[in-house]
Design a protein around this motif. Structure first.
Motif, PDB file in Angstrom:
ATOM      1  N   PRO A  25      14.705  -2.163   7.022  1.00  0.00           N
ATOM      2  CA  PRO A  25      14.585  -2.978   8.236  1.00  0.00           C
ATOM      3  C   PRO A  25      14.171  -2.127   9.434  1.00  0.00           C
ATOM      4  CG  PRO A  25      16.882  -2.425   7.853  1.00  0.00           C
ATOM      5  CD  PRO A  25      16.100  -1.853   6.686  1.00  0.00           C
ATOM      6  N   ASP A  26      13.674  -2.794  10.458  1.00  0.00           N
ATOM      7  CA  ASP A  26      13.481  -2.187  11.783  1.00  0.00           C
ATOM      8  C   ASP A  26      12.458  -1.058  11.809  1.00  0.00           C
ATOM      9  OD1 ASP A  26      15.513  -3.926  12.694  1.00  0.00           O
ATOM     10  OD2 ASP A  26      17.049  -2.502  12.066  1.00  0.00           O
ATOM     11  N   ILE A  27      11.484  -1.084  10.913  1.00  0.00           N
ATOM     12  CA  ILE A  27      10.360  -0.150  10.989  1.00  0.00           C
ATOM     13  C   ILE A  27       9.075  -0.937  10.781  1.00  0.00           C
ATOM     14  CG2 ILE A  27      11.699   1.802  10.079  1.00  0.00           C
ATOM     15  CD1 ILE A  27       9.941   1.464   7.471  1.00  0.00           C
ATOM     16  N   LYS A  28       7.958  -0.291  11.036  1.00  0.00           N
ATOM     17  CA  LYS A  28       6.650  -0.854  10.695  1.00  0.00           C
ATOM     18  C   LYS A  28       5.899   0.198   9.906  1.00  0.00           C
ATOM     19  CE  LYS A  28       2.410  -2.790  12.703  1.00  0.00           C
ATOM     20  NZ  LYS A  28       1.703  -3.089  13.982  1.00  0.00           N
ATOM     21  N   LEU A  29       5.523  -0.136   8.695  1.00  0.00           N
ATOM     22  CA  LEU A  29       4.729   0.766   7.868  1.00  0.00           C
ATOM     23  C   LEU A  29       3.266   0.494   8.179  1.00  0.00           C
ATOM     24  CD1 LEU A  29       4.950   2.944   5.671  1.00  0.00           C
ATOM     25  CD2 LEU A  29       4.873   1.121   3.951  1.00  0.00           C
ATOM     26  N   ILE A  30       2.578   1.479   8.761  1.00  0.00           N
ATOM     27  CA  ILE A  30       1.207   1.242   9.212  1.00  0.00           C
ATOM     28  C   ILE A  30       0.161   1.730   8.210  1.00  0.00           C
ATOM     29  CG2 ILE A  30       1.909   1.353  11.628  1.00  0.00           C
ATOM     30  CD1 ILE A  30       0.466   4.121  11.727  1.00  0.00           C
ATOM     31  N   GLY A  31       0.569   2.560   7.252  1.00  0.00           N
ATOM     32  CA  GLY A  31      -0.399   3.063   6.290  1.00  0.00           C
ATOM     33  C   GLY A  31       0.255   3.736   5.109  1.00  0.00           C
ATOM     34  N   ILE A  32      -0.453   3.715   3.979  1.00  0.00           N
ATOM     35  CA  ILE A  32      -0.004   4.343   2.736  1.00  0.00           C
ATOM     36  C   ILE A  32      -1.204   5.061   2.142  1.00  0.00           C
ATOM     37  CG2 ILE A  32       0.944   3.980   0.416  1.00  0.00           C
ATOM     38  CD1 ILE A  32       1.816   1.146   1.471  1.00  0.00           C
ATOM     39  N   SER A  33      -1.000   6.281   1.691  1.00  0.00           N
ATOM     40  CA  SER A  33      -2.075   6.977   0.982  1.00  0.00           C
ATOM     41  C   SER A  33      -1.493   7.863  -0.100  1.00  0.00           C
ATOM     42  CB  SER A  33      -2.946   7.793   1.939  1.00  0.00           C
ATOM     43  OG  SER A  33      -2.186   8.687   2.716  1.00  0.00           O
ATOM     44  N   ALA A  34      -2.285   8.062  -1.154  1.00  0.00           N
ATOM     45  CA  ALA A  34      -1.852   8.872  -2.294  1.00  0.00           C
ATOM     46  C   ALA A  34      -2.847   9.995  -2.522  1.00  0.00           C
ATOM     47  CB  ALA A  34      -1.727   8.008  -3.549  1.00  0.00           C
ATOM     48  N   ILE A  35      -2.306  11.161  -2.860  1.00  0.00           N
ATOM     49  CA  ILE A  35      -3.095  12.354  -3.141  1.00  0.00           C
ATOM     50  C   ILE A  35      -2.903  12.724  -4.615  1.00  0.00           C
ATOM     51  CG2 ILE A  35      -1.242  13.947  -2.445  1.00  0.00           C
ATOM     52  CD1 ILE A  35      -3.407  15.708  -1.132  1.00  0.00           C
ATOM     53  N   ASP A  36      -3.884  13.382  -5.202  1.00  0.00           N
ATOM     54  CA  ASP A  36      -3.900  13.652  -6.645  1.00  0.00           C
ATOM     55  C   ASP A  36      -3.059  14.888  -6.981  1.00  0.00           C
ATOM     56  OD1 ASP A  36      -4.806  13.082  -9.279  1.00  0.00           O
ATOM     57  OD2 ASP A  36      -6.355  14.602  -9.105  1.00  0.00           O
ATOM     58  N   VAL A  45      -2.417   4.948  -7.061  1.00  0.00           N
ATOM     59  CA  VAL A  45      -2.967   3.987  -6.104  1.00  0.00           C
ATOM     60  C   VAL A  45      -2.730   2.552  -6.587  1.00  0.00           C
ATOM     61  CG1 VAL A  45      -5.114   3.118  -5.080  1.00  0.00           C
ATOM     62  CG2 VAL A  45      -4.655   5.579  -5.130  1.00  0.00           C
ATOM     63  N   GLU A  46      -2.954   2.313  -7.870  1.00  0.00           N
ATOM     64  CA  GLU A  46      -2.721   0.971  -8.409  1.00  0.00           C
ATOM     65  C   GLU A  46      -1.263   0.562  -8.273  1.00  0.00           C
ATOM     66  OE1 GLU A  46      -3.939  -0.268 -12.231  1.00  0.00           O
ATOM     67  OE2 GLU A  46      -6.068  -0.093 -11.798  1.00  0.00           O
ATOM     68  N   ALA A  47      -0.348   1.457  -8.625  1.00  0.00           N
ATOM     69  CA  ALA A  47       1.078   1.137  -8.544  1.00  0.00           C
ATOM     70  C   ALA A  47       1.484   0.825  -7.111  1.00  0.00           C
ATOM     71  CB  ALA A  47       1.906   2.291  -9.104  1.00  0.00           C
ATOM     72  N   CYS A  48       0.963   1.582  -6.161  1.00  0.00           N
ATOM     73  CA  CYS A  48       1.275   1.321  -4.751  1.00  0.00           C
ATOM     74  C   CYS A  48       0.800  -0.059  -4.335  1.00  0.00           C
ATOM     75  CB  CYS A  48       0.626   2.372  -3.860  1.00  0.00           C
ATOM     76  SG  CYS A  48       1.352   4.003  -3.981  1.00  0.00           S
ATOM     77  N   ARG A  49      -0.388  -0.433  -4.727  1.00  0.00           N
ATOM     78  CA  ARG A  49      -0.921  -1.749  -4.366  1.00  0.00           C
ATOM     79  C   ARG A  49      -0.066  -2.867  -4.972  1.00  0.00           C
ATOM     80  NH1 ARG A  49      -6.753  -1.727  -6.493  1.00  0.00           N
ATOM     81  NH2 ARG A  49      -6.840  -3.763  -5.430  1.00  0.00           N
ATOM     82  N   LYS A  50       0.353  -2.685  -6.213  1.00  0.00           N
ATOM     83  CA  LYS A  50       1.211  -3.682  -6.856  1.00  0.00           C
ATOM     84  C   LYS A  50       2.587  -3.751  -6.190  1.00  0.00           C
ATOM     85  CE  LYS A  50      -1.077  -2.857 -11.298  1.00  0.00           C
ATOM     86  NZ  LYS A  50      -0.947  -2.227 -12.640  1.00  0.00           N
ATOM     87  N   MET A  51       3.102  -2.605  -5.773  1.00  0.00           N
ATOM     88  CA  MET A  51       4.404  -2.586  -5.106  1.00  0.00           C
ATOM     89  C   MET A  51       4.340  -3.294  -3.754  1.00  0.00           C
ATOM     90  SD  MET A  51       5.634   1.276  -6.089  1.00  0.00           S
ATOM     91  CE  MET A  51       7.149   1.223  -5.123  1.00  0.00           C
ATOM     92  N   VAL A  52       3.250  -3.101  -3.029  1.00  0.00           N
ATOM     93  CA  VAL A  52       3.092  -3.821  -1.768  1.00  0.00           C
ATOM     94  C   VAL A  52       3.051  -5.330  -2.039  1.00  0.00           C
ATOM     95  CG1 VAL A  52       1.590  -4.234   0.214  1.00  0.00           C
ATOM     96  CG2 VAL A  52       1.931  -1.893  -0.629  1.00  0.00           C
ATOM     97  N   ASP A  53       2.332  -5.748  -3.052  1.00  0.00           N
ATOM     98  CA  ASP A  53       2.274  -7.166  -3.402  1.00  0.00           C
ATOM     99  C   ASP A  53       3.673  -7.759  -3.598  1.00  0.00           C
ATOM    100  OD1 ASP A  53      -0.477  -7.151  -3.362  1.00  0.00           O
ATOM    101  OD2 ASP A  53      -0.736  -7.268  -5.536  1.00  0.00           O
TER     102      ASP A  53
END
Length: 308
Positions: A25-36, A45-53
């Motif tokens: 609670p009480d935060i704003k996530l403005i961006g997500i990025s993954a490095i190899d 990257v796929e898992a992150c997109r599914k988790m956001v969904d």
């Protein structure tokens, strides 16, 4: 409300950290990025997109950026495979489609874009190699004025490491060893840095008791995913895994969970000691986490993950 940009390298601790950031609670996530790094980038990257969904509880408008940074020293492939299994979990694939988009820009440029467009100061949470931040600073160091603080899992200042390689002397931590020059670039910046090193999480090992605790709460989908994720980690006697990345994330959300000290640090960038961080009276002043409040740490994790 705290604005957070999260950059990670796709292994289980990183993905659990993302889950916490999606539900806190009480935060704003403005961006997500993954490095190899510690996890292969495609499934990360796929898992992150599914988790956001599935778990974007606050409804933040998000996309996931892919890093094109490359390692100086890559993690062992055996460590990196768990991300593929995580990405295949049925809980993340129930719908059969991914709605959260992949960002158009590579991670270091996405970082710049999201920071400059933010409506206030940004907290950077980084649980992998720090290369994308170093590249972002090289591209546009004006972003420093909008970064409140960097919380980074990396390094070790007590002389022990977790790198076993023919081209290393064993004193390095892997995130720093992945790209020592990037560590140097960030240490040379004006940014405020809080570091969770290998020595910072001795109160927080991954134990069978902890696995059972998560199993007992699997009626909560987010906790079920955490339990599934850590089931991929095989415990080896005398080589316990500690929750370094999760502590980094939780200390950004709740600074009161940790004790810290101010130290001046530097990094070696060449030779067999390349990637070794050390205390240096002429180095960069950083905040190092020295201890965690174990009971409060796990209580807050449960509270966040039980929200959905």
């Amino acid at each position: 409300m705290k604005n957070i940009y999260f950059n990670h390298d796709g292994n289980i601790d990183d993905l659990v950290s993302l889950l916490l950031l999606l539900q806190a609670p009480d935060i704003k996530l403005i961006g997500i990025s993954a490095i190899d790094g510690d996890g292969y980038i495609d499934p990360a990257v796929e898992a992150c997109r599914k988790m956001v969904d599935k778990f974007n509880l606050r409804g933040d408008k998000l996309e996931v950026a892919r890093s094109n940074s490359r390692a100086i020293h890559q993690f062992p492939k055996e460590w990196r495979m768990a991300t593929y299994s995580f990405n295949y979990f049925p809980i993340l694939n129930e719908s059969g489609e991914i709605k959260t988009p992949e960002a158009a820009l590579p991670a270091h440029l996405d970082m710049i874009d999201k920071i400059k467009k933010s409506d206030g100061p940004v907290t950077l949470v980084m649980t992998g190699p720090i290369t994308d931040l170093a590249r972002a600073l090289d591209e546009d160091d004006s972003i420093q004025s909008k970064i409140d603080k960097v919380y980074w899992m990396g390094g070790s200042l007590d002389g022990h490491g977790n790198v076993v390689s023919v081209d290393a002397d064993g004193t390095q931590e892997w995130n720093a060893f992945w790209d020592p020059e990037a560590v140097k670039r960030v240490l040379d910046s004006d940014l405020k840095i809080q570091m969770v090193g290998l020595e910072s999480t001795e109160e927080l090992p991954l134990t069978d008791e902890l696995r059972q605790h998560w199993a007992s709460l699997r009626k909560y989908p987010a906790i079920d995913l955490v339990g599934l994720g850590y089931s991929l980690i095989i415990s080896v006697p005398n080589a316990e895994l500690y929750l370094w990345d999760v502590l980094t994330t939780m200390s950004a959300l709740y600074p009161e969970l940790v004790e810290t000290r101010q130290v001046k640090a530097n990094v070696i960038t060449s030779g067999l000691a390349s990637g070794r961080m050390f205390i240096d009276p002429n180095g960069k002043e950083i905040t190092e986490v020295t201890k965690a409040d174990k009971d409060s740490f796990f209580e807050k994790i449960d509270k966040i993950l039980e929200r959905q």
